[in-house]
Design a protein around this motif. Structure first.
Motif, PDB file in Angstrom:
ATOM      1  N   SER A 100       0.834  -1.205   0.000  1.00 19.26           N
ATOM      2  CA  SER A 100       0.000   0.000   0.000  1.00 19.26           C
ATOM      3  C   SER A 100       0.868   1.254   0.000  1.00 19.26           C
ATOM      4  O   SER A 100       2.032   1.234   0.423  1.00 19.26           O
ATOM      5  N   ARG A 101       0.278   2.362  -0.482  1.00 13.73           N
ATOM      6  CA  ARG A 101       1.001   3.635  -0.424  1.00 13.73           C
ATOM      7  C   ARG A 101       0.189   4.631   0.397  1.00 13.73           C
ATOM      8  O   ARG A 101      -1.045   4.618   0.378  1.00 13.73           O
ATOM      9  N   LEU A 102       0.883   5.505   1.079  1.00 14.15           N
ATOM     10  CA  LEU A 102       0.244   6.496   1.936  1.00 14.15           C
ATOM     11  C   LEU A 102       0.196   7.835   1.228  1.00 14.15           C
ATOM     12  O   LEU A 102       1.205   8.324   0.724  1.00 14.15           O
ATOM     13  N   THR A 103      -0.990   8.427   1.149  1.00 13.34           N
ATOM     14  CA  THR A 103      -1.139   9.725   0.518  1.00 13.34           C
ATOM     15  C   THR A 103      -2.106  10.559   1.356  1.00 13.34           C
ATOM     16  O   THR A 103      -2.431  10.190   2.484  1.00 13.34           O
TER      17      THR A 103
ATOM     18  N   SER B  81      -9.475   2.115  -0.541  1.00  7.80           N
ATOM     19  CA  SER B  81      -8.856   3.216   0.188  1.00  7.80           C
ATOM     20  C   SER B  81      -9.256   3.135   1.654  1.00  7.80           C
ATOM     21  O   SER B  81     -10.439   2.996   1.977  1.00  7.80           O
ATOM     22  N   PHE B  82      -8.265   3.225   2.540  1.00  5.54           N
ATOM     23  CA  PHE B  82      -8.502   3.234   3.980  1.00  5.54           C
ATOM     24  C   PHE B  82      -8.243   4.651   4.481  1.00  5.54           C
ATOM     25  O   PHE B  82      -7.173   5.205   4.249  1.00  5.54           O
ATOM     26  N   LEU B  83      -9.231   5.240   5.153  1.00  3.90           N
ATOM     27  CA  LEU B  83      -9.111   6.617   5.624  1.00  3.90           C
ATOM     28  C   LEU B  83      -8.732   6.676   7.100  1.00  3.90           C
ATOM     29  O   LEU B  83      -9.272   5.938   7.916  1.00  3.90           O
ATOM     30  N   VAL B  84      -7.811   7.585   7.394  1.00  5.48           N
ATOM     31  CA  VAL B  84      -7.338   7.800   8.759  1.00  5.48           C
ATOM     32  C   VAL B  84      -7.410   9.295   9.051  1.00  5.48           C
ATOM     33  O   VAL B  84      -7.053  10.118   8.191  1.00  5.48           O
TER      34      VAL B  84
ATOM     35  N   TRP C 113      -5.556  10.979   6.057  1.00 12.37           N
ATOM     36  CA  TRP C 113      -4.479  10.234   5.438  1.00 12.37           C
ATOM     37  C   TRP C 113      -5.152   9.077   4.720  1.00 12.37           C
ATOM     38  O   TRP C 113      -6.099   8.493   5.227  1.00 12.37           O
ATOM     39  N   ILE C 114      -4.670   8.765   3.528  1.00 15.01           N
ATOM     40  CA  ILE C 114      -5.286   7.719   2.719  1.00 15.01           C
ATOM     41  C   ILE C 114      -4.286   6.596   2.483  1.00 15.01           C
ATOM     42  O   ILE C 114      -3.190   6.830   1.963  1.00 15.01           O
ATOM     43  N   ILE C 115      -4.663   5.379   2.861  1.00 17.33           N
ATOM     44  CA  ILE C 115      -3.855   4.203   2.568  1.00 17.33           C
ATOM     45  C   ILE C 115      -4.507   3.525   1.367  1.00 17.33           C
ATOM     46  O   ILE C 115      -5.607   2.990   1.470  1.00 17.33           O
ATOM     47  N   LYS C 116      -3.819   3.571   0.207  1.00 17.60           N
ATOM     48  CA  LYS C 116      -4.407   3.065  -1.023  1.00 17.60           C
ATOM     49  C   LYS C 116      -3.837   1.694  -1.366  1.00 17.60           C
ATOM     50  O   LYS C 116      -2.637   1.479  -1.324  1.00 17.60           O
TER      51      LYS C 116
ATOM     52  N   TYR D  59       2.704  16.004   3.900  1.00 14.28           N
ATOM     53  CA  TYR D  59       3.040  14.852   3.065  1.00 14.28           C
ATOM     54  C   TYR D  59       4.302  15.171   2.266  1.00 14.28           C
ATOM     55  O   TYR D  59       4.482  16.318   1.858  1.00 14.28           O
ATOM     56  N   PRO D  60       5.224  14.222   2.054  1.00 15.77           N
ATOM     57  CA  PRO D  60       5.102  12.797   2.396  1.00 15.77           C
ATOM     58  C   PRO D  60       5.624  12.463   3.788  1.00 15.77           C
ATOM     59  O   PRO D  60       6.540  13.129   4.290  1.00 15.77           O
ATOM     60  N   ILE D  61       5.038  11.440   4.375  1.00 16.57           N
ATOM     61  CA  ILE D  61       5.514  10.902   5.637  1.00 16.57           C
ATOM     62  C   ILE D  61       5.501   9.384   5.535  1.00 16.57           C
ATOM     63  O   ILE D  61       4.894   8.821   4.633  1.00 16.57           O
ATOM     64  N   GLU D  62       6.166   8.723   6.455  1.00 15.37           N
ATOM     65  CA  GLU D  62       6.142   7.262   6.514  1.00 15.37           C
ATOM     66  C   GLU D  62       4.931   6.822   7.325  1.00 15.37           C
ATOM     67  O   GLU D  62       4.507   7.518   8.262  1.00 15.37           O
ATOM     68  N   PHE D  63       4.357   5.666   6.989  1.00 15.41           N
ATOM     69  CA  PHE D  63       3.173   5.193   7.704  1.00 15.41           C
ATOM     70  C   PHE D  63       3.468   4.945   9.177  1.00 15.41           C
ATOM     71  O   PHE D  63       2.567   4.978  10.023  1.00 15.41           O
TER      72      PHE D  63
END
Length: 281
Positions: A130-133, A149-152, A141-144, A161-165
């Protein structure tokens, strides 16, 4: 036309079959993007309280505002935390599925996901590629992962952005959005023919179009605009959103010709009507 939600057909889409399921106490295997409709949702969840509503067609939520993204016909099942959005063109075909708390279930072959309890770290274990955007509004934050898509929740104190998960790995997943790979009913086949809208999966007939010259003021070509338009031609079938035949008969350059049959929503023939064969063009 407005909103909605999820599922499949001949071309591999986002398949929730025997190996790809969403389990919410009721199986969604029978749904697919580009085929299933709001009518299918009502039938599958008829034992639940379903609310007809209108939701925004946001890329990552359903509450971004109609002035930007427009609105869609939708069905909301509060008890299961599920929103089914329909597409613009028909207002019936499932366009997107949104999952909110108290949703608890399984997506694809992953482990169970409980919104409000599952963490970002757990999602990355299940979807390591997955990528974090982030959203333009910086609300989430969106984990695609593929078409999921997972929303946080994104905090004001977060770095840009960008950051590490790993910086948000202990935060909880707030929502899940499921998008189709493609809308099957919009796929064109040879000779401008396509499977009828809402047709059952077993249907092999294709409705076809032909180009017809526009008349009147349209005969003058301005700015390269074509003087021709696509109209119905040949034997046509039309279906209700519940995949039951609605009417059938022949068209010639967009005009009904000969005997047409008309059916009610249960597929019972209610009348036949003969249309004139005389044409002006």
């Amino acid at each position: 036309m407005k909103f909605s939600f999820i599922f499949f057909f001949i071309i591999p889409l986002l398949c929730f079959s025997q190996e790809h399921k969403i389990v919410t106490g009721k199986s969604l295997d029978r749904f697919q993007f580009g085929y299933s409709t709001l009518s299918d949702v009502r039938e599958q969840y008829k034992s639940e309280i379903i609310t007809d509503t209108i939701t925004s067609n946001c890329p990552h939520t359903d509450k971004c505002g109609k002035s930007i993204y427009g609105e869609l016909n939708s069905l909301f099942i509060k008890k299961l935390g599920m929103v089914f959005q329909a597409n613009y063109q028909t207002g019936e075909l499932i366009h997107k599925v949104l999952l909110y708390a108290p949703f608890k279930g399984k997506i694809d072959t992953s482990k169970n996901i409980a919104l409000g309890k599952t963490t970002v770290k757990e999602i990355y274990k299940q979807y390591p590629k997955s990528r974090l955007t982030s959203t333009n509004g910086k609300k989430h934050w969106i984990i695609k992962n593929d078409n999921i898509s997972f929303l946080v929740t994104r905090l004001a104190s977060d770095k840009n952005y960008p950051i590490e998960f790993t910086a948000i790995e202990n935060r909880l997943i707030k929502a899940i959005i499921l998008n189709p790979i493609r809308d099957l009913m919009n796929v064109d086949f040879e000779d401008s023919c396509r499977i009828p809208l809402f047709a059952p999966k077993t249907e092999i007939h294709r409705n076809c179009y032909v180009s017809k010259r526009k008349i009147g003021f349209y005969t003058i070509n301005f700015g390269g605009v074509s003087n021709y338009k696509s109209v119905k031609n040949g034997y046509w079938k039309e279906f209700y959103p519940n995949h039951i035949i609605k009417e059938e008969g022949n068209y010639k350059k967009g005009k009904k010709i000969g005997e047409f049959k008309y059916y009610d929503k249960n597929g019972i023939l209610i009348k036949t009507k003969k249309h004139s064969r005389f044409l002006f063009w």
